[in-house]
Scaffold this active site. Structure first.
Site, PDB file in Angstrom:
ATOM      1  N   CYS A 118      -0.515   0.099   7.615  1.00  0.00           N
ATOM      2  CA  CYS A 118      -1.042   0.458   6.291  1.00  0.00           C
ATOM      3  C   CYS A 118      -2.496   0.900   6.379  1.00  0.00           C
ATOM      4  O   CYS A 118      -2.944   1.719   5.579  1.00  0.00           O
ATOM      5  CB  CYS A 118      -0.926  -0.718   5.334  1.00  0.00           C
ATOM      6  SG  CYS A 118       0.774  -1.070   4.920  1.00  0.00           S
ATOM      7  N   CYS A 137      -2.312  -3.913   7.154  1.00  0.00           N
ATOM      8  CA  CYS A 137      -1.852  -4.180   8.528  1.00  0.00           C
ATOM      9  C   CYS A 137      -2.252  -3.061   9.484  1.00  0.00           C
ATOM     10  O   CYS A 137      -2.486  -1.915   9.085  1.00  0.00           O
ATOM     11  CB  CYS A 137      -0.354  -4.432   8.548  1.00  0.00           C
ATOM     12  SG  CYS A 137       0.631  -3.005   8.110  1.00  0.00           S
ATOM     13  N   ALA A 151      16.023 -34.889  -7.309  1.00  0.00           N
ATOM     14  CA  ALA A 151      16.123 -35.095  -8.758  1.00  0.00           C
ATOM     15  C   ALA A 151      16.361 -36.579  -8.995  1.00  0.00           C
ATOM     16  O   ALA A 151      17.086 -37.224  -8.234  1.00  0.00           O
ATOM     17  CB  ALA A 151      17.279 -34.282  -9.319  1.00  0.00           C
ATOM     18  N   ASP A 180      28.867 -34.970  -1.463  1.00  0.00           N
ATOM     19  CA  ASP A 180      28.723 -33.938  -2.508  1.00  0.00           C
ATOM     20  C   ASP A 180      29.522 -32.673  -2.216  1.00  0.00           C
ATOM     21  O   ASP A 180      29.842 -31.930  -3.128  1.00  0.00           O
ATOM     22  CB  ASP A 180      27.251 -33.515  -2.654  1.00  0.00           C
ATOM     23  CG  ASP A 180      26.372 -34.654  -3.138  1.00  0.00           C
ATOM     24  OD1 ASP A 180      26.893 -35.766  -3.297  1.00  0.00           O
ATOM     25  OD2 ASP A 180      25.172 -34.417  -3.358  1.00  0.00           O
ATOM     26  N   GLU A 193      16.621 -31.131   1.006  1.00  0.00           N
ATOM     27  CA  GLU A 193      17.204 -31.345  -0.324  1.00  0.00           C
ATOM     28  C   GLU A 193      18.084 -32.576  -0.469  1.00  0.00           C
ATOM     29  O   GLU A 193      18.784 -32.705  -1.460  1.00  0.00           O
ATOM     30  CB  GLU A 193      18.011 -30.109  -0.722  1.00  0.00           C
ATOM     31  CG  GLU A 193      17.362 -29.323  -1.825  1.00  0.00           C
ATOM     32  CD  GLU A 193      18.344 -28.471  -2.592  1.00  0.00           C
ATOM     33  OE1 GLU A 193      19.117 -29.018  -3.375  1.00  0.00           O
ATOM     34  OE2 GLU A 193      18.327 -27.254  -2.376  1.00  0.00           O
ATOM     35  N   GLU A 234       0.835  -1.214   0.000  1.00  0.00           N
ATOM     36  CA  GLU A 234       0.000   0.000   0.000  1.00  0.00           C
ATOM     37  C   GLU A 234       0.865   1.258   0.000  1.00  0.00           C
ATOM     38  O   GLU A 234       0.558   2.250  -0.682  1.00  0.00           O
ATOM     39  CB  GLU A 234      -0.907   0.030   1.251  1.00  0.00           C
ATOM     40  CG  GLU A 234      -1.861  -1.153   1.390  1.00  0.00           C
ATOM     41  CD  GLU A 234      -1.245  -2.341   2.142  1.00  0.00           C
ATOM     42  OE1 GLU A 234      -0.045  -2.619   1.945  1.00  0.00           O
ATOM     43  OE2 GLU A 234      -1.966  -2.996   2.909  1.00  0.00           O
ATOM     44  N   GLY A 253      19.843 -36.480   1.162  1.00  0.00           N
ATOM     45  CA  GLY A 253      19.684 -37.333  -0.003  1.00  0.00           C
ATOM     46  C   GLY A 253      18.525 -38.301   0.171  1.00  0.00           C
ATOM     47  O   GLY A 253      17.496 -37.956   0.758  1.00  0.00           O
TER      48      GLY A 253
HETATM   49  C1  AOF Z   1       0.315  -5.136   4.474  1.00  0.00           C
HETATM   50  N1  AOF Z   1       0.891  -4.923   3.278  1.00  0.00           N
HETATM   51  O1  AOF Z   1       2.480  -5.343   1.763  1.00  0.00           O
HETATM   52  C2  AOF Z   1       2.495  -6.625   3.721  1.00  0.00           C
HETATM   53  C3  AOF Z   1       1.847  -6.873   4.958  1.00  0.00           C
HETATM   54  O2  AOF Z   1       7.775  -6.751   9.509  1.00  0.00           O
HETATM   55  P1  AOF Z   1       6.802  -5.843   8.844  1.00  0.00           P
HETATM   56  O3  AOF Z   1       6.622  -4.555   9.518  1.00  0.00           O
HETATM   57  O4  AOF Z   1       7.077  -5.709   7.359  1.00  0.00           O
HETATM   58  O5  AOF Z   1       5.363  -6.568   8.973  1.00  0.00           O
HETATM   59  C4  AOF Z   1       5.184  -7.813   8.439  1.00  0.00           C
HETATM   60  C5  AOF Z   1       3.743  -8.236   8.612  1.00  0.00           C
HETATM   61  O6  AOF Z   1       2.876  -7.309   7.959  1.00  0.00           O
HETATM   62  C6  AOF Z   1       3.466  -9.586   7.968  1.00  0.00           C
HETATM   63  O7  AOF Z   1       3.651 -10.649   8.881  1.00  0.00           O
HETATM   64  C7  AOF Z   1       2.004  -9.434   7.581  1.00  0.00           C
HETATM   65  O8  AOF Z   1       1.169  -9.643   8.710  1.00  0.00           O
HETATM   66  C8  AOF Z   1       1.940  -7.973   7.176  1.00  0.00           C
HETATM   67  N2  AOF Z   1       2.306  -7.833   5.776  1.00  0.00           N
HETATM   68  N3  AOF Z   1       0.750  -6.127   5.277  1.00  0.00           N
HETATM   69  O9  AOF Z   1      -0.613  -4.410   4.844  1.00  0.00           O
HETATM   70  C9  AOF Z   1       1.961  -5.616   2.863  1.00  0.00           C
HETATM   71  N4  AOF Z   1       3.594  -7.329   3.344  1.00  0.00           N
HETATM   72 ZN    ZN Z   2       1.218  -2.886   6.019  1.00  0.00          ZN
END
Ligand code: AOF
Ligand code: ZN
Length: 363
Positions: A90, A81, A160, A211, A303, A56, A305
């Site tokens: 946000c 958020c 693989a 490996d 990954e 956002e 073996g």
């Molecule tokens: C949103 N928009 O683009 C994302 C969200 O560590 P921070 O501050 O970046 O917060 C991460 C948390 O925010 C993540 O666990 C999820 O709950 C939210 N992610 N929220 O509004 C976003 N990436």
């Molecule tokens: Zn956010």
């Protein structure tokens, strides 16, 4: 709820934008945001990088701060958020920019948000609708949803094999013999992009000894996961093994926590390796929960073996299984585990190799 063609169109675009962050947002979800008014696109953005601006923020940064957005709609693939994490909430940003309408694909399962983002928006008078392309959004961020709702990490199992079911042309390769490449360069790139989406990479001691793998993402964008080596108390290291200091992040030796292995742990620690002693039987849910708690890793790629893959299969440890298959039969060698009985969910061509993906979202 039925969605208008316009809603579906803008949310589809927001999901496309979200996907752009697929190598760089983990452990955060991939999120996309479109701001539109009717059929006019005003701005778009996505969460590019863990620790940086949310979708956002990036979308609204494209717009003149004085633009009236009361008639506009923000389409966001995840509930905005409400917490102050690495960035401010946000939901508050959308409110302060006067967005009149918000359409969300899925609610945020993060307990720090979980409905509070929507509440803030509604409280401020924005109309909110949830569930537009919800299944697509849930699928896109299945590992994130798993981590927010479970104590175990998201586990991807990958191997693989040749079309006649061998993982190595040698039955019992010697220590330091080097890896046996079954599949080609496109498969290697796929593997490295897969690594970038996990924060730890688990291999068995035998794979490590034979490996001497680098376990990095050198052929793909995104960070290398932390190497984890599962041992039963051995202390042998091949002469050409990387010293702990040669790794970007010191590998962790995951040992059973028996008193017999205490000496082995001390030997590895003196050589500069991190160690984690585990009480539970390998790859049981309790073992995975301890691993996550001990190392903070929410997504683990298993990954190699054959033995480790077999344990992951028999404990039903995986959420996703990726099997890369070459064109050329080997005739003999180290047998790969049996493939799951249920049909694979997706198929992809990796150069000459064939990739099949099984999905098991509930674990
Ligand atoms: C949103 N928009 O683009 C994302 C969200 O560590 P921070 O501050 O970046 O917060 C991460 C948390 O925010 C993540 O666990 C999820 O709950 C939210 N992610 N929220 O509004 C976003 N990436
Ligand atoms: Zn956010």
């Amino acid at each position: 709820m039925t969605w208008s063609a316009q809603d579906v169109c803008w949310m589809t675009r927001a999901l496309e934008l979200a996907l752009r962050g697929r190598f760089t947002t983990w452990p955060n979800p991939m999120v996309g945001c479109v701001v539109a008014q009717g059929d006019s696109l005003l701005a778009e953005g996505w969460h590019r990088q863990h620790g940086e601006g949310h979708a956002e923020v990036n979308a609204l940064a494209q717009l003149d701060p004085d633009l009236d957005l009361s008639q506009a709609t923000a389409y966001v693939t995840l509930e905005p958020c409400s917490h102050t994490g690495k960035t401010p909430p946000c939901a508050d940003l959308l409110v302060s920019r006067g967005l009149g309408h918000v359409v969300v694909a899925m609610m945020d399962p993060n307990p720090l948000v979980a409905g509070q983002g929507l509440e803030r928006l509604q409280h401020a008078g924005a109309t909110c609708e949830v569930g537009c392309l919800e299944q697509e959004a849930l699928k896109l961020n299945a590992p994130f949803v798993h981590c927010m709702t479970s104590r175990t990490p998201w586990v991807t199992l990958k191997w693989a094999q040749s079309p006649d079911g061998f993982m190595d042309g040698r039955t019992s390769p010697a220590v330091s013999a080097g890896g046996w490449a079954i599949t080609g360069a496109a498969s290697r790139r796929w593997t490295h992009t897969l690594r970038a989406r996990h924060d730890a990479l688990l291999v068995g001691m035998r794979t490590w000894l034979v490996d001497n793998p680098s376990l990095t993402t050198r052929d793909a964008p995104g960070p290398s996961p932390r190497p984890l080596i599962l041992t039963h108390g051995q202390t042998t290291r091949p002469a050409n093994a990387k010293a702990a200091s040669d790794w970007a992040d010191v590998p962790v030796l995951v040992h059973p926590a028996s008193s017999a292995s205490q000496q082995a742990l001390d030997t590895w620690r003196r050589a500069g390796y991190d160690t984690l002693a585990m009480n539970q039987s390998p790859m049981t849910p309790a073992w995975w929960a301890d691993l996550r708690k001990g190392l903070g890793c929410g997504a683990v790629l298993v990954e190699g073996g054959a033995q480790i893959a077999q344990i992951a299969l028999s404990t039903s440890s995986w959420n996703e299984l990726h099997v890369l298959q070459s064109l050329k039969p080997l005739g003999k060698g180290l047998a790969a585990p049996s493939l799951p009985a249920e049909p694979h969910a997706r198929r992809k061509q990796c150069g000459q190799d064939d990739l099949r993906i099984w999905e098991q979202t509930v674990r």
